[in-house]
Design an enzyme around this catalytic site. Structure first.
Site, short mmCIF file in Angstrom:
data_model
loop_
_atom_site.label_atom_id
_atom_site.label_comp_id
_atom_site.label_asym_id
_atom_site.label_seq_id
_atom_site.Cartn_x
_atom_site.Cartn_y
_atom_site.Cartn_z
CG HIS A 64 45.15 27.49 55.07
ND1 HIS A 64 46.01 28.36 55.82
CD2 HIS A 64 44.53 28.45 54.71
CE1 HIS A 64 46.83 28.94 55.54
NE2 HIS A 64 45.57 29.82 55.09
CB SER A 102 44.26 32.09 58.30
OG SER A 102 43.46 32.29 57.17
CD GLU A 128 48.89 24.42 56.05
OE1 GLU A 128 48.34 26.14 56.34
OE2 GLU A 128 49.90 24.69 56.86
CG ASN A 185 48.86 32.06 58.66
OD1 ASN A 185 49.11 32.97 57.69
ND2 ASN A 185 46.94 30.83 57.90
N1 3HC Z 1 44.05 37.24 42.00
C1 3HC Z 1 44.03 36.40 41.19
N2 3HC Z 1 45.49 36.48 39.89
C2 3HC Z 1 46.61 37.31 39.93
C3 3HC Z 1 45.59 38.02 41.59
C4 3HC Z 1 44.50 38.32 42.34
N3 3HC Z 1 44.50 38.75 43.45
N4 3HC Z 1 47.06 38.73 41.64
C5 3HC Z 1 48.01 38.78 40.39
N5 3HC Z 1 47.80 38.00 40.35
C6 3HC Z 1 48.33 36.61 39.13
C7 3HC Z 1 48.30 38.55 37.27
O1 3HC Z 1 47.12 38.25 37.27
C8 3HC Z 1 49.93 37.15 36.95
O2 3HC Z 1 48.73 36.08 36.15
P1 3HC Z 1 49.53 35.63 34.72
O3 3HC Z 1 50.69 34.73 34.95
O4 3HC Z 1 48.32 35.27 34.69
O5 3HC Z 1 49.80 36.80 34.14
C9 3HC Z 1 50.14 36.67 38.06
O6 3HC Z 1 49.23 36.37 38.91
C10 3HC Z 1 51.49 37.55 38.22
O7 3HC Z 1 50.95 38.52 38.57
P2 3HC Z 1 51.82 40.19 38.22
O8 3HC Z 1 52.45 39.98 37.79
O9 3HC Z 1 51.22 41.24 38.19
O10 3HC Z 1 52.48 40.57 39.71
P3 3HC Z 1 53.93 39.96 40.46
O11 3HC Z 1 54.49 38.97 39.36
O12 3HC Z 1 54.09 40.84 41.43
O13 3HC Z 1 52.68 38.69 41.40
C11 3HC Z 1 51.46 37.71 43.03
C12 3HC Z 1 51.66 38.43 42.16
C13 3HC Z 1 51.45 36.31 42.58
C14 3HC Z 1 50.66 37.86 43.92
C15 3HC Z 1 53.31 37.88 43.67
O14 3HC Z 1 53.17 39.19 44.07
C16 3HC Z 1 53.02 36.60 45.05
O15 3HC Z 1 53.29 35.69 44.54
N6 3HC Z 1 52.72 37.17 46.19
C17 3HC Z 1 52.60 36.33 47.68
C18 3HC Z 1 51.77 36.06 48.12
C19 3HC Z 1 51.39 35.12 48.82
O16 3HC Z 1 52.23 35.24 49.63
N7 3HC Z 1 50.93 34.85 48.84
C20 3HC Z 1 50.28 33.92 50.27
C21 3HC Z 1 49.65 34.75 51.69
S1 3HC Z 1 49.41 34.06 53.38
C22 3HC Z 1 47.41 33.54 52.65
O17 3HC Z 1 47.18 33.40 51.89
C23 3HC Z 1 47.18 32.83 53.60
C24 3HC Z 1 46.17 33.28 54.54
O18 3HC Z 1 45.26 31.84 55.30
C25 3HC Z 1 47.13 34.75 55.33
#
Ligand code: 3HC
Length: 305
Positions: free
Chosen positions: A161, A127, A173, A211
């Site tokens: 990434h 990351s 990325e 990040n």
């Molecule tokens: N693994 C796989 N799929 C997941 C999941 C997980 N942990 N959590 C949720 N999902 C899927 C669900 O199954 C659902 O799929 P579907 O459309 O096929 O039914 C879809 O995501 C939407 O889930 P929900 O309806 O239960 O819930 P939300 O609409 O609240 O979405 C979320 C969940 C997609 C996680 C949304 O809240 C989101 O986009 N959050 C922000 C995530 C984000 O910013 N990620 C980047 C983090 S930074 C990073 O990764 C970089 C690193 O370097 C730190």
């Protein structure tokens, strides 16, 4: 003209939430056989059960057929801890997805250099850690970094990434080390596209683009909580409803993992020496308390384990 990635088999090192997600999109979208390796049998069991759950959900929602789900699952083979990196010896590409520790990644890339073919691409899902530093460790012992073999060995290292949750987030990325060859970059990009992702590129700076922007935002939210500017719920609700973020920054920090957030922030701070990246004391204390967020049930919020 699109460039062929030429990846006939992929190794994934680390079966945590990122490694499992990468293995899944590679098997399902890019349709390549995947060797998934983790030292911990518990992590493998957890990762595979999540993979099965996600595939079953895709079938239930009519996105894929049960045959496609079975084919994807059959493409994933487990390489147990006792076999080690030797078990990935014949892959065309490996993606490392272990925790954010430079010494750990350096030792892994040194063993890749010792065990894998010289034409295999070595990617890190880091990351924030310098891909150039990681590439420098991917040179066999007794080979000079300036020799043709040294340049070739480090030249196949690249940053790839992915974002959490990998099956849902559309971005990858792509980061070039100083040593990365154009061919490695092109093939890694083509592979990410075959996994169904859009690709942006970033220079090898601490935190890359994603990040370097996200972590000060999360840290500022933690400092708001620390200073008592607003409650946890009001901070998250402000960003969710006021800015249409899917998660508030404190919930997102829990989701990423507070230990991971701290490790990234430390890399940013040490790498830039810029006080704007200094991690908040509250984040440090929460990690001291082993409150790592969603992954172990306690962070800014509480979770069922
Ligand atoms: N693994 C796989 N799929 C997941 C999941 C997980 N942990 N959590 C949720 N999902 C899927 C669900 O199954 C659902 O799929 P579907 O459309 O096929 O039914 C879809 O995501 C939407 O889930 P929900 O309806 O239960 O819930 P939300 O609409 O609240 O979405 C979320 C969940 C997609 C996680 C949304 O809240 C989101 O986009 N959050 C922000 C995530 C984000 O910013 N990620 C980047 C983090 S930074 C990073 O990764 C970089 C690193 O370097 C730190």
């Amino acid at each position: 003209m699109s460039i062929a990635h030429g990846i006939r088999s992929l190794g994934v090192l680390g079966a945590g939430q990122m490694g499992m997600g990468i293995a899944l999109v590679a098997a399902l979208r890019a349709k390549v056989p995947v060797l998934l390796h983790d030292r911990s049998p518990e992590q493998i069991t957890k990762g595979l059960s999540l993979m099965d759950k996600l595939l079953a959900k895709d079938v239930a929602k009519g996105r894929i057929t049960s045959e496609q789900s079975k084919e994807a699952r059959d493409r994933v083979t487990i390489v147990g801890g006792e076999v080690g990196v030797k078990g990935l010896r014949d892959v065309d590409m490996v993606i490392e997805a272990v925790s954010e520790s430079l010494p750990l990644k350096q030792s892994i890339f040194a063993s890749f250099a010792a065990e894998l073919r010289l034409d295999a691409i070595l990617a890190s899902n880091t990351s924030s850690i310098s891909i150039t530093k990681i590439a420098a460790s991917a040179i066999p012992n007794n080979v000079s970094a300036a020799s043709e073999e040294g340049k070739k060995s480090a030249g196949r290292v690249v940053g790839l990434h992915f974002f959490n949750p990998v099956p849902v987030m559309k971005l990858v990325e792509l980061i070039s080390a100083l040593q990365t060859t154009p061919e490695t970059l092109d093939r890694a990009r083509a592979f990410a596209v075959a996994c169904g992702k859009e690709v942006t590129t970033s220079k090898d700076v601490p935190g890359f683009v994603s990040n370097a922007l996200l972590m000060p935002f999360i840290n500022e939210a933690i400092m708001c909580l620390e200073k008592g500017t607003a409650t946890r719920d009001d901070i998250d609700t402000t960003l969710k409803l006021g800015m249409n973020h899917p998660m508030g920054p404190l919930q997102l920090a829990d989701f990423i993992g507070l230990d991971t957030c701290l490790a990234i922030q430390q890399t940013l701070y040490e790498g830039t020496r810029d006080s704007k990246y200094r991690p908040s004391v509250l984040l440090e204390r929460m990690v001291d308390a082993q409150w790592y967020g969603k992954k172990n049930g306690k962070g800014f919020y509480e979770y069922d384990s």
